[in-house]
Design a protein around this motif. Structure first.
Motif: not given
Length: 342
Positions: A190-204, A268-272
């Protein structure tokens, strides 16, 4: 139909009667008891031949020196060596990085280390043919939220910044957590999504994750005798993790979703996501609810429910120190297959 109890688990329950640690009330005694069980079970997992371990470090935003253990399987190392041989015979701009897993150990928010979970972590690396990075994140009560979440997020940043030298594709990093570590991993996602981690996580990948501080059932609940992680222990873990905040005093303002992922309003916007849990796990309902909410938020979800299995069924049940139940390998294979798709 009554409650479904796996026959193998029923046998283990009968043999372990009276050996529960539920009556231990001192936090450090509980930690010692829990760590001993996890360590015994972890050591019972055959350690993969050719696995390499190296220890790295990074400094977190608050100045903590965080240790990160890298588990590099023989199969991955051989792939790197094959690429190097190929590059010696022709021009190349360099090999493409491979996926990696960041593993967050479990322990009820109050126990656990990379060392005592070493066998479990190595199994993930070996089964999925993926190198795994395991941070020794800080735990409660000495370090309540948000220390652990910050440590794991710092691990992602460190791995992305060192991706090339470690042979990792920064866009193929999967965060994985077990039990309480699954809750921390979900909070970090959730934190990675909200902080705009780039590139985003591939999955959890969340193995029977501890997601909701509000979970509670009465003592009269028929499943109570099958839970290996009790309502009382769960509330204690959350209370220490949330800095001593009692259940009745928690609300949406003082209990953020990065600490308690189930409190997140928007998924919304979380990884697979992959989630696996036993039907006799205290966390079953909260895991089902989280998976359903992810689906409604258009997140790709793979969910596995293992019938008749308790919390941590790949762990020290029967207090024998042996992760021997038949669904253990099935869950590990499900996780590895899912990871290898990313």
């Amino acid at each position: 139909m009554g409650i479904v109890v796996d026959p193998e688990y029923a046998q283990i329950l009968a043999k372990s009667a009276g050996q529960s640690g539920d009556k231990i009330t001192d936090i450090l005694a509980i930690r010692d008891w829990s760590n001993a069980l996890i360590d015994a079970a972890s050591k019972a997992v055959p350690y993969p031949e050719g696995m390499q371990e190296t220890v790295h470090s990074t400094t977190t935003s608050d100045g903590f020196l965080l240790q990160i253990t890298r588990f590099l399987p023989l199969s991955v190392r051989q792939e790197y060596e094959d690429v190097e041989v190929e590059h010696e015979s022709k021009e190349s701009t360099g090999s493409k990085g491979k996926r990696a897993v960041i593993f967050v150990f479990g322990g009820g928010m109050i126990s656990g280390t990379v060392s005592v979970s070493r066998g479990f972590i190595a199994a993930v690396a070996n089964n999925s043919h993926t190198q795994v990075f395991a941070p020794d994140y800080r735990i409660a009560p000495e370090h309540p939220y948000h220390a652990g979440v910050d440590d794991v997020y710092a691990t992602i940043l460190w791995l992305q910044s060192h991706a090339q030298e470690l042979g990792v594709d920064p866009a193929r990093i999967v965060i994985m957590g077990q039990s309480a570590g699954g809750g921390v991993a979900a909070g970090v996602a959730l934190m990675a999504r909200d902080r705009g981690l780039d590139p985003p996580l591939a999955g959890q990948c969340l193995r029977y994750p501890m997601l909701d501080d509000r979970t509670w059932y009465p003592e009269s609940d028929l499943r109570n005798k099958y839970w290996t992680w009790s309502v009382a222990a769960n509330d204690m873990g959350w209370t220490y993790y949330l800095g001593g905040l009692k259940k009745e005093d928690r609300n949406e303002e003082n209990t953020p979703c990065y600490a308690v992922p189930a409190r997140a309003v928007d998924l919304r916007g979380l990884p697979p996501t992959q989630i696996g849990v036993g039907s006799l796990d205290l966390f079953k309902d909260e895991n089902l609810d989280y998976a359903a909410r992810l689906v409604k938020a258009d997140v790709g979800v793979e969910f596995h429910l293992y019938p008749g299995m308790p919390h941590g069924f790949d762990g020290p049940h029967g207090f024998t120190g042996k992760p021997a139940m038949r669904f253990t390998n099935e869950m590990w294979e499900d996780e590895a297959r899912w990871i290898m798709k990313l």
